[in-house]
Design a protein around this motif. Sequence first.
Motif: not given
Length: 46
Positions: A9-18
């Motif tokens: 979840f954290a990696w998907q959130f960070a990727g979506g944010f970037l």
Amino acid sequence: MIRFIKSSFAWQFAGGFLIGAAGMLAIHATQPELPTNPYAATHATR
């Protein structure tokens, strides 16, 4: 905290944010500047 950082979840959130931030920068760079209004006051006096 380490568990959260390693979660998908954290990696998907960070990727979506970037990806979103990169898209906003790309769109902002391609938009032309708005022309100034020739009828607008250049200074205000009372």
